[in-house]
Design a protein around this motif. Structure first.
Motif, PDB file in Angstrom:
ATOM      1  N   MET A  49       0.850  -1.170   0.000  1.00  0.00           N
ATOM      2  CA  MET A  49       0.000   0.000   0.000  1.00  0.00           C
ATOM      3  C   MET A  49       0.898   1.236   0.000  1.00  0.00           C
ATOM      4  N   PHE A  50       0.620   2.144  -0.946  1.00  0.00           N
ATOM      5  CA  PHE A  50       1.449   3.336  -1.104  1.00  0.00           C
ATOM      6  C   PHE A  50       0.564   4.566  -1.145  1.00  0.00           C
ATOM      7  N   GLU A  51       1.145   5.684  -0.761  1.00  0.00           N
ATOM      8  CA  GLU A  51       0.493   6.984  -0.927  1.00  0.00           C
ATOM      9  C   GLU A  51       1.353   7.797  -1.875  1.00  0.00           C
ATOM     10  N   VAL A  52       0.721   8.313  -2.927  1.00  0.00           N
ATOM     11  CA  VAL A  52       1.436   9.108  -3.922  1.00  0.00           C
ATOM     12  C   VAL A  52       0.838  10.508  -3.894  1.00  0.00           C
ATOM     13  N   ARG A  53       1.719  11.532  -3.738  1.00  0.00           N
ATOM     14  CA  ARG A  53       1.267  12.921  -3.690  1.00  0.00           C
ATOM     15  C   ARG A  53       1.559  13.587  -5.039  1.00  0.00           C
ATOM     16  N   GLU A  54       0.507  14.208  -5.596  1.00  0.00           N
ATOM     17  CA  GLU A  54       0.670  14.959  -6.850  1.00  0.00           C
ATOM     18  C   GLU A  54       1.483  16.210  -6.565  1.00  0.00           C
ATOM     19  N   MET A  55       2.430  16.524  -7.437  1.00  0.00           N
ATOM     20  CA  MET A  55       3.280  17.691  -7.251  1.00  0.00           C
ATOM     21  C   MET A  55       2.525  18.990  -7.527  1.00  0.00           C
ATOM     22  N   GLN A  56       1.562  18.961  -8.454  1.00  0.00           N
ATOM     23  CA  GLN A  56       0.887  20.201  -8.867  1.00  0.00           C
ATOM     24  C   GLN A  56      -0.071  20.721  -7.805  1.00  0.00           C
ATOM     25  N   ASP A  57      -0.959  19.838  -7.306  1.00  0.00           N
ATOM     26  CA  ASP A  57      -1.986  20.331  -6.378  1.00  0.00           C
ATOM     27  C   ASP A  57      -1.925  19.680  -4.993  1.00  0.00           C
ATOM     28  N   GLY A  58      -1.043  18.733  -4.785  1.00  0.00           N
ATOM     29  CA  GLY A  58      -0.888  18.115  -3.475  1.00  0.00           C
ATOM     30  C   GLY A  58      -1.904  17.020  -3.166  1.00  0.00           C
ATOM     31  N   THR A  59      -2.685  16.609  -4.147  1.00  0.00           N
ATOM     32  CA  THR A  59      -3.663  15.541  -3.940  1.00  0.00           C
ATOM     33  C   THR A  59      -2.935  14.237  -3.651  1.00  0.00           C
ATOM     34  N   ILE A  60      -3.467  13.488  -2.671  1.00  0.00           N
ATOM     35  CA  ILE A  60      -2.844  12.222  -2.290  1.00  0.00           C
ATOM     36  C   ILE A  60      -3.703  11.083  -2.833  1.00  0.00           C
ATOM     37  N   TYR A  61      -3.050  10.144  -3.541  1.00  0.00           N
ATOM     38  CA  TYR A  61      -3.712   8.959  -4.089  1.00  0.00           C
ATOM     39  C   TYR A  61      -3.147   7.723  -3.401  1.00  0.00           C
ATOM     40  N   THR A  62      -4.032   6.822  -3.024  1.00  0.00           N
ATOM     41  CA  THR A  62      -3.621   5.562  -2.414  1.00  0.00           C
ATOM     42  C   THR A  62      -3.547   4.504  -3.504  1.00  0.00           C
ATOM     43  N   VAL A  63      -2.426   3.784  -3.542  1.00  0.00           N
ATOM     44  CA  VAL A  63      -2.203   2.757  -4.551  1.00  0.00           C
ATOM     45  C   VAL A  63      -1.997   1.424  -3.844  1.00  0.00           C
ATOM     46  N   ASN A  64      -2.759   0.415  -4.272  1.00  0.00           N
ATOM     47  CA  ASN A  64      -2.599  -0.942  -3.756  1.00  0.00           C
ATOM     48  C   ASN A  64      -2.227  -1.820  -4.946  1.00  0.00           C
ATOM     49  N   LEU A  65      -0.948  -2.151  -5.046  1.00  0.00           N
ATOM     50  CA  LEU A  65      -0.467  -2.921  -6.190  1.00  0.00           C
ATOM     51  C   LEU A  65      -0.974  -4.356  -6.163  1.00  0.00           C
TER      52      LEU A  65
ATOM     53  N   ARG B   2      -4.383  -4.227  -7.469  1.00  0.00           N
ATOM     54  CA  ARG B   2      -4.439  -3.448  -8.714  1.00  0.00           C
ATOM     55  C   ARG B   2      -5.474  -2.336  -8.619  1.00  0.00           C
ATOM     56  N   HIS B   3      -5.288  -1.486  -7.610  1.00  0.00           N
ATOM     57  CA  HIS B   3      -6.244  -0.416  -7.338  1.00  0.00           C
ATOM     58  C   HIS B   3      -5.499   0.887  -7.097  1.00  0.00           C
ATOM     59  N   CYS B   4      -6.046   1.955  -7.693  1.00  0.00           N
ATOM     60  CA  CYS B   4      -5.544   3.307  -7.446  1.00  0.00           C
ATOM     61  C   CYS B   4      -6.755   4.212  -7.283  1.00  0.00           C
ATOM     62  N   ASP B   5      -6.667   5.198  -6.397  1.00  0.00           N
ATOM     63  CA  ASP B   5      -7.792   6.101  -6.145  1.00  0.00           C
ATOM     64  C   ASP B   5      -8.187   6.923  -7.364  1.00  0.00           C
ATOM     65  N   CYS B   6      -7.293   7.113  -8.314  1.00  0.00           N
ATOM     66  CA  CYS B   6      -7.628   7.910  -9.499  1.00  0.00           C
ATOM     67  C   CYS B   6      -8.598   7.166 -10.414  1.00  0.00           C
ATOM     68  N   GLY B   7      -8.606   5.822 -10.354  1.00  0.00           N
ATOM     69  CA  GLY B   7      -9.537   5.019 -11.128  1.00  0.00           C
ATOM     70  C   GLY B   7      -9.028   4.562 -12.475  1.00  0.00           C
ATOM     71  N   HIS B   8      -7.991   5.163 -12.987  1.00  0.00           N
ATOM     72  CA  HIS B   8      -7.471   4.799 -14.312  1.00  0.00           C
ATOM     73  C   HIS B   8      -6.884   3.389 -14.326  1.00  0.00           C
TER      74      HIS B   8
ATOM     75  N   VAL C 244       0.879   4.446 -10.201  1.00  0.00           N
ATOM     76  CA  VAL C 244       1.445   3.097 -10.130  1.00  0.00           C
ATOM     77  C   VAL C 244       2.886   3.123 -10.641  1.00  0.00           C
ATOM     78  N   LEU C 245       3.112   3.855 -11.727  1.00  0.00           N
ATOM     79  CA  LEU C 245       4.476   3.974 -12.266  1.00  0.00           C
ATOM     80  C   LEU C 245       5.412   4.626 -11.251  1.00  0.00           C
ATOM     81  N   ALA C 246       4.893   5.598 -10.492  1.00  0.00           N
ATOM     82  CA  ALA C 246       5.714   6.255  -9.464  1.00  0.00           C
ATOM     83  C   ALA C 246       6.060   5.262  -8.352  1.00  0.00           C
ATOM     84  N   CYS C 247       5.088   4.430  -7.966  1.00  0.00           N
ATOM     85  CA  CYS C 247       5.347   3.411  -6.932  1.00  0.00           C
ATOM     86  C   CYS C 247       6.387   2.397  -7.416  1.00  0.00           C
ATOM     87  N   CYS C 248       6.249   1.974  -8.669  1.00  0.00           N
ATOM     88  CA  CYS C 248       7.192   0.997  -9.226  1.00  0.00           C
ATOM     89  C   CYS C 248       8.601   1.582  -9.314  1.00  0.00           C
ATOM     90  N   ALA C 249       8.687   2.845  -9.712  1.00  0.00           N
ATOM     91  CA  ALA C 249      10.005   3.482  -9.810  1.00  0.00           C
ATOM     92  C   ALA C 249      10.628   3.641  -8.433  1.00  0.00           C
TER      93      ALA C 249
END
Length: 145
Positions: free
Chosen positions: A1-17, A20-26, A37-42
């Motif tokens: 379980m990861f938390e990814v913060r957007e650099m532009q607006d500071g929105t936090i998305y939770t990613v569960n690899l 296969r779930h991300c809060d953004c829905g894509h 997900v790519l940020a978590c993998c990197a």
């Protein structure tokens, strides 16, 4: 379980690899890794290609086109096409012009026999109505009133 913060607006998305779930829905909809997900993998040095759904992989796409396509041949040898068989659906018909048909159930009060004979409102005689009254003939009564 990861938390990814957007650099532009500071929105936090939770990613569960694992799920296969991300809060953004894509990630769930497109079945391809989103940027979170790519940020978590990197960050964890994981192979992002593992999270691409099998349907989207080139090996599966190649299987679709592996089958043999039979040529259509000369059109003169084809079976004759008789056209589509159309079956009407009466419930989809447009309403006809004029007054709609009554759907009321009739009872003994609605019977013409119980009402008695029709009387004219102009002359008071039985057997005709105001629109067919012989007393109202002439050019001035063309409208029926």
């Amino acid at each position: 379980m990861f938390e990814v913060r957007e650099m532009q607006d500071g929105t936090i998305y939770t990613v569960n690899l694992a799920q296969r779930h991300c809060d953004c829905g894509h990630f769930q909809v497109e079945r391809l890794p989103c940027r979170h997900v790519l940020a978590c993998c990197a960050n964890q040095r994981l192979d992002w290609q593992v999270y691409v759904h099998d349907v989207c992989k080139m090996s599966q796409i190649c299987k679709v086109y592996r089958g043999e396509f039979v040529p259509m041949g000369d059109p003169s040898t084809w079976d004759r096409y008789e056209g589509a068989k159309v079956i009407a659906n009466w419930t989809l018909r447009r309403a006809t012009k004029g007054r709609p048909k009554s759907t009321r159930y009739l009872n003994e009060i609605d019977s013409w026999d119980m009402r008695g004979p029709r009387r004219c409102t102009v002359c008071g005689r039985e057997g005709h109505s105001r629109s067919r009254c012989p007393q109202c003939t002439g050019p001035s009564s063309a409208g029926g009133h």
